[in-house]
Structures are given as structure tokens and as C-alpha cells.
Design a protein around this motif. Sequence first.
Motif, short mmCIF file in Angstrom:
data_model
loop_
_atom_site.label_atom_id
_atom_site.label_comp_id
_atom_site.label_asym_id
_atom_site.label_seq_id
_atom_site.Cartn_x
_atom_site.Cartn_y
_atom_site.Cartn_z
N ALA A 8 0.99 9.48 -20.14
CA ALA A 8 0.56 10.68 -19.42
C ALA A 8 0.37 11.87 -20.36
CB ALA A 8 1.58 11.03 -18.33
N GLY A 9 1.18 11.93 -21.41
CA GLY A 9 1.10 13.07 -22.34
C GLY A 9 0.26 12.82 -23.57
N THR A 61 -8.48 10.25 -22.68
CA THR A 61 -9.08 11.04 -21.59
C THR A 61 -8.18 10.92 -20.37
OG1 THR A 61 -10.34 9.19 -20.67
CG2 THR A 61 -11.42 10.49 -22.44
N PRO A 62 -8.30 11.85 -19.42
CA PRO A 62 -7.48 11.73 -18.20
C PRO A 62 -7.70 10.39 -17.49
CG PRO A 62 -8.40 13.94 -18.34
CD PRO A 62 -9.02 13.14 -19.46
N ASP A 63 -8.96 9.91 -17.46
CA ASP A 63 -9.20 8.61 -16.82
C ASP A 63 -8.52 7.47 -17.57
OD1 ASP A 63 -10.71 9.70 -14.79
OD2 ASP A 63 -12.65 9.25 -15.72
N ALA A 64 -8.55 7.51 -18.89
CA ALA A 64 -7.90 6.47 -19.70
C ALA A 64 -6.40 6.52 -19.52
CB ALA A 64 -8.27 6.63 -21.17
N ARG A 65 -5.84 7.74 -19.44
CA ARG A 65 -4.40 7.86 -19.20
C ARG A 65 -4.04 7.27 -17.83
NH1 ARG A 65 -3.26 14.04 -20.47
NH2 ARG A 65 -5.44 14.19 -20.97
N ARG A 73 -5.67 4.98 -16.12
CA ARG A 73 -5.79 3.51 -16.18
C ARG A 73 -4.59 2.91 -16.90
NH1 ARG A 73 -11.10 4.62 -17.31
NH2 ARG A 73 -10.76 4.28 -19.54
N GLY A 74 -4.17 3.54 -17.98
CA GLY A 74 -3.00 3.04 -18.73
C GLY A 74 -1.74 3.06 -17.88
N ILE A 75 -1.55 4.16 -17.16
CA ILE A 75 -0.38 4.28 -16.28
C ILE A 75 -0.47 3.24 -15.15
CG2 ILE A 75 0.78 5.76 -14.60
CD1 ILE A 75 -0.07 8.15 -16.45
N ASP A 76 -1.65 3.12 -14.55
CA ASP A 76 -1.83 2.16 -13.46
C ASP A 76 -1.56 0.73 -13.93
OD1 ASP A 76 -2.46 4.22 -11.73
OD2 ASP A 76 -4.64 3.85 -11.81
N ASP A 77 -2.08 0.38 -15.11
CA ASP A 77 -1.85 -0.97 -15.65
C ASP A 77 -0.37 -1.20 -15.92
OD1 ASP A 77 -4.57 -1.42 -15.52
OD2 ASP A 77 -4.92 -1.18 -17.69
N LEU A 78 0.28 -0.21 -16.51
CA LEU A 78 1.71 -0.30 -16.80
C LEU A 78 2.49 -0.50 -15.51
CD1 LEU A 78 4.12 0.05 -18.80
CD2 LEU A 78 3.99 2.50 -18.28
N ARG A 111 1.58 11.17 -13.57
CA ARG A 111 0.13 11.36 -13.55
C ARG A 111 -0.27 11.91 -14.91
NH1 ARG A 111 1.34 14.02 -8.13
NH2 ARG A 111 1.97 15.61 -9.57
N PRO A 112 -1.52 11.76 -15.26
CA PRO A 112 -1.97 12.33 -16.54
C PRO A 112 -1.58 13.81 -16.65
CG PRO A 112 -3.71 10.98 -15.60
CD PRO A 112 -2.62 11.08 -14.56
N GLY A 113 -0.99 14.14 -17.77
CA GLY A 113 -0.57 15.52 -18.03
C GLY A 113 0.85 15.82 -17.64
N ASP A 114 1.53 14.90 -16.87
CA ASP A 114 2.92 15.14 -16.48
C ASP A 114 3.80 15.14 -17.72
OD1 ASP A 114 2.39 15.29 -13.80
OD2 ASP A 114 3.32 13.37 -13.28
N LYS A 115 4.82 15.97 -17.67
CA LYS A 115 5.83 16.02 -18.72
C LYS A 115 7.10 15.34 -18.19
CE LYS A 115 3.35 18.72 -21.37
NZ LYS A 115 2.33 18.03 -22.04
N PRO A 116 7.87 14.72 -19.06
CA PRO A 116 9.11 14.07 -18.59
C PRO A 116 10.01 15.06 -17.85
CG PRO A 116 8.66 13.49 -20.87
CD PRO A 116 7.66 14.55 -20.49
N MET A 117 10.65 14.58 -16.80
CA MET A 117 11.53 15.43 -16.00
C MET A 117 12.94 15.44 -16.58
SD MET A 117 10.37 14.62 -12.09
CE MET A 117 10.26 12.84 -12.20
N PHE A 118 13.18 14.72 -17.62
CA PHE A 118 14.54 14.65 -18.17
C PHE A 118 14.58 15.15 -19.57
CE2 PHE A 118 12.36 10.61 -17.92
CZ PHE A 118 12.24 10.23 -19.25
#
Length: 186
Positions: A26-27, A32-36, A38-43, A179-186
Motif C-alpha cells: 500500500a505504501g 501505481t495505485p492500480d498496481a498497489r 492488484r498486489g494487495i488483492d492478490d496477497l 488500501r493504496p496509500g494506507d499507513k500502518p496503524m501500529f
Amino acid sequence: MSSADQILAQAEQLSKTTTAKGYAIAGDEDLTPDARQRGIDDLWTQAEQEMHQLRQQHDDAVKASERDAERKLVRPPSNDPARMASYRSALDRASSALSDGRLEAVLEEAEMIGDEDQALAAFTVGIRNGVQSVVQAFLADRPSRLAAYQAYAAKTDSRGRLSRSMETGMRLSMPYKPRPGDKPMF
């Protein structure tokens, strides 16, 4: 550590690893936002499949543990074929007595004449059908069976099972999906 506990530990590790990788994707400013996405969705797709397998393995391990506890509790003292045949016959008599409302009487008779197979069979039918008077009467003079019963009850008690189920459900659930651009909450 039981196999069910080991599976829960694997699920927790999967959750932590997936979360860390998800936030890394995400970070990642090189994507690109779309690639991020897709990467998150695949993971997440892969992790959800693994988590589903872990849930199934955990359910199987819990059921096996409960069956093992029940076997230890109601196992006849001998594996001799003649003794096993006697026990099976005693189980049939105890089951018939249950439907006639005479299970307590069958246990009392077995105790009076020293028929341990029939007493164990009445106890077994009592456990399976929730006849607490028979269960308590059988356990009253059998401390080794009482310990096995307590272990069995701890694994199968519905209140404890619900509490463990809620905790287990949380431990076997997927974490927040970034989501793309999210920063870790911890």
C-alpha cells in the motif's frame, strides 16, 4: 502445545505477515495505485485461501481432540474380543433402557452385581444423552474416571465451547485489508 493451538499460532503469524506485506504494498510509491490495489488483492486472495485451510485444520483438530477425550472416558478396560462383545451388548441394553426410562435402574443393577461393563455402558449412554443422574452416580466411586470426565467436559462444555469458538474465530480471521496509500496503524 496441542495441534489446534499450533494451528492458531500459524493463523496469527499468517495474519501478521499478511498485514505487514499489505501495508508495504500500500505504501510502495514505485507502484501505481492500480498496481498497489492488484498486489494487495492478490496477497489477500492467497492469504484468505490459506486461512480457510487453517480453519478447516483447526476444526478437524478440535473434533479429534474431543473424540480422543470421549474415547478415554468410555473405553472399556480391556480390548479382549469377548469383553468387547460383552460391552457392545451392554451398550445395546443401556440404549434400550434409556428409551424405556430405566437407565438409572440398569446402572443400579450393574453396580449391585459388579457388572462393570454394564455400568460403563449405562454411563456412556448417560453421557451421550445428558442423563446427569447416571453420570454422577457412576463417577461417585471412580476417581480415575472422574478425572477423565472433567477433561472431557472441559473440551465439550457448550459454554466453554462458545467462548473458545468466539476467541478462535477472531484468531482465524483475516485482518483489516489496507488500501493504496494506507499507513500502518501500529
